[in-house]
Design a protein around this motif. Structure first.
Motif, PDB file in Angstrom:
ATOM      1  N   ASP A  35       0.833  -1.194   0.000  1.00 19.20           N
ATOM      2  CA  ASP A  35       0.000   0.000   0.000  1.00 19.20           C
ATOM      3  C   ASP A  35       0.872   1.250   0.000  1.00 19.20           C
ATOM      4  O   ASP A  35       0.680   2.165   0.797  1.00 19.20           O
ATOM      5  CB  ASP A  35      -0.930  -0.009   1.219  1.00 19.20           C
ATOM      6  CG  ASP A  35      -1.990   1.090   1.139  1.00 19.20           C
ATOM      7  OD1 ASP A  35      -2.363   1.458   0.008  1.00 19.20           O
ATOM      8  OD2 ASP A  35      -2.422   1.580   2.193  1.00 19.20           O
ATOM      9  N   GLU A  36       1.856   1.266  -0.906  1.00 18.56           N
ATOM     10  CA  GLU A  36       2.778   2.389  -1.021  1.00 18.56           C
ATOM     11  C   GLU A  36       3.176   2.578  -2.480  1.00 18.56           C
ATOM     12  O   GLU A  36       3.150   1.632  -3.269  1.00 18.56           O
ATOM     13  CB  GLU A  36       4.037   2.142  -0.187  1.00 18.56           C
ATOM     14  CG  GLU A  36       3.797   2.093   1.316  1.00 18.56           C
ATOM     15  CD  GLU A  36       5.017   1.628   2.079  1.00 18.56           C
ATOM     16  OE1 GLU A  36       5.393   2.289   3.049  1.00 18.56           O
ATOM     17  OE2 GLU A  36       5.596   0.596   1.691  1.00 18.56           O
ATOM     18  N   GLN A  37       3.531   3.791  -2.821  1.00 19.18           N
ATOM     19  CA  GLN A  37       4.156   4.083  -4.110  1.00 19.18           C
ATOM     20  C   GLN A  37       5.655   3.859  -3.935  1.00 19.18           C
ATOM     21  O   GLN A  37       6.279   4.424  -3.042  1.00 19.18           O
ATOM     22  CB  GLN A  37       3.901   5.539  -4.516  1.00 19.18           C
ATOM     23  CG  GLN A  37       4.599   5.952  -5.801  1.00 19.18           C
ATOM     24  CD  GLN A  37       3.995   5.312  -7.038  1.00 19.18           C
ATOM     25  OE1 GLN A  37       2.784   5.323  -7.222  1.00 19.18           O
ATOM     26  NE2 GLN A  37       4.831   4.745  -7.890  1.00 19.18           N
ATOM     27  N   HIS A  46       9.811   4.569  -0.442  1.00 22.51           N
ATOM     28  CA  HIS A  46       8.397   4.216  -0.302  1.00 22.51           C
ATOM     29  C   HIS A  46       7.616   5.451   0.141  1.00 22.51           C
ATOM     30  O   HIS A  46       7.902   6.021   1.194  1.00 22.51           O
ATOM     31  CB  HIS A  46       8.220   3.115   0.747  1.00 22.51           C
ATOM     32  CG  HIS A  46       8.795   1.795   0.347  1.00 22.51           C
ATOM     33  ND1 HIS A  46       8.043   0.649   0.288  1.00 22.51           N
ATOM     34  CD2 HIS A  46      10.047   1.439  -0.026  1.00 22.51           C
ATOM     35  CE1 HIS A  46       8.794  -0.358  -0.100  1.00 22.51           C
ATOM     36  NE2 HIS A  46      10.025   0.096  -0.285  1.00 22.51           N
ATOM     37  N   ALA A  65       0.572   5.607  -0.024  1.00 22.10           N
ATOM     38  CA  ALA A  65      -0.444   5.777  -1.063  1.00 22.10           C
ATOM     39  C   ALA A  65      -1.345   6.956  -0.740  1.00 22.10           C
ATOM     40  O   ALA A  65      -1.805   7.671  -1.644  1.00 22.10           O
ATOM     41  CB  ALA A  65      -1.263   4.492  -1.206  1.00 22.10           C
ATOM     42  N   PRO A  84       0.793   1.513  -5.940  1.00 20.45           N
ATOM     43  CA  PRO A  84       0.262   0.688  -4.845  1.00 20.45           C
ATOM     44  C   PRO A  84      -0.650  -0.419  -5.378  1.00 20.45           C
ATOM     45  O   PRO A  84      -1.394  -0.224  -6.343  1.00 20.45           O
ATOM     46  CB  PRO A  84      -0.540   1.697  -4.007  1.00 20.45           C
ATOM     47  CG  PRO A  84       0.066   3.025  -4.318  1.00 20.45           C
ATOM     48  CD  PRO A  84       0.485   2.945  -5.757  1.00 20.45           C
TER      49      PRO A  84
END
Length: 283
Positions: free
Chosen positions: A39-41, A96, A99, A76
């Motif tokens: 749940d991260e870019q 990181h 999101a 994400p």
């Protein structure tokens, strides 16, 4: 590209601020791994060495040659199988971004959630600006820079990624409803720890509750209550990572009526209990 971390990698440095996290790795010459969604870019910069990377999404493989300055971007929620080979070990910098930061930036610039614009995702890009910022963040993390530095860099990266590495149109001047939605978003983020009602949030936008529901969901793709819960869980993650408060204290500090409601909301959004999350990030 999904974040490329192989079992044979050596971690040279790992650091986390509330705004973002940074890892510096030495990667094996050859590897193949299955990578879950996060749940991260994620931004991965090759800082030394060369390699050929192949990434599979479904039945299709994509291939790219990497050298110093090459960057992979992962949106994400994108799992993949990835493999690479090179002449020797490569050095990479992994950044990181939450999101929620990407979504919030999209809302500020376009009045829409990032899921409606397209989140940055590419097997390889060549972007000297991104490479420079990623390199500087790696050095700053090792030097122990404070949160203000990280927060400023994270905000810049979010804007740069959305404006240069998605198909989003140029940002336009917001309409009145969008400005009101932004006011509500700021109100929610500043007051998430309070027992907010729909009437409270609508008043911050200077709209009736009925009109506010329609306008807010059109802009963000979420109901105000769901957005409020996401903000509360996001802040809870930061508290859990710092380890200064108990789970019960975090539930109260983030606006949850009871620890059980906090645990249920946290598990629904993150996929694990608050205690398990704390153990994982601090382990």
């Amino acid at each position: 590209m999904t974040e490329a971390i192989d079992p044979g990698a050596r971690v040279r440095f790992s650091g986390r601020w509330p705004s973002l996290s940074v890892r510096l790795l030495d990667n094996a010459a050859v590897a193949e791994v299955d990578l879950p969604s996060v749940d991260e870019q994620v931004l991965v910069l090759v800082s030394a060495g060369t390699k050929t990377i192949e990434s599979r999404h479904g039945a299709r493989w994509r291939r790219a040659d990497y050298g110093p300055g090459s960057i992979g971007l992962t949106a994400p929620g994108h799992p993949a199988r990835i493999r690479w080979r090179g002449e020797g070990r490569t050095r990479t910098t992994h950044i990181h971004l939450p999101a929620a930061l990407i979504d919030r930036t999209a809302l500020d610039l376009w009045g829409r959630d990032a899921s409606r614009l397209g989140r940055p995702d590419a097997l390889r890009v060549e972007d000297p600006v991104l490479a420079s910022v990623a390199t500087a963040l790696g050095a700053a993390a090792v030097a122990g820079a404070d949160e203000l530095y990280a927060e400023s860099a994270a905000a810049f990266l979010a804007v740069h990624l959305l404006t240069h590495h998605t198909a989003a149109p140029p940002p336009r001047a917001p309409g009145r409803d969008e400005l009101r939605t932004r006011s509500a978003v700021r109100f929610i983020r500043d007051n998430h720890h309070l027992p907010l009602t729909l009437a409270d949030m609508a008043a911050a936008a200077d709209l009736s509750p009925f009109h506010f529901l329609r306008v807010f969901k059109a802009a963000t793709g979420q109901t105000p209550y769901r957005y409020l819960t996401r903000v509360r869980v996001e802040r809870a993650c930061r508290h859990l990572e710092r380890g200064e408060l108990s789970v019960t204290e975090i539930a109260q500090a983030c606006g949850f009526a009871t620890p059980s409601r906090f645990a249920a909301a946290f598990r629904a959004q993150i996929g694990q209990s608050p205690s398990a999350y704390r153990a994982a990030v601090r382990g």
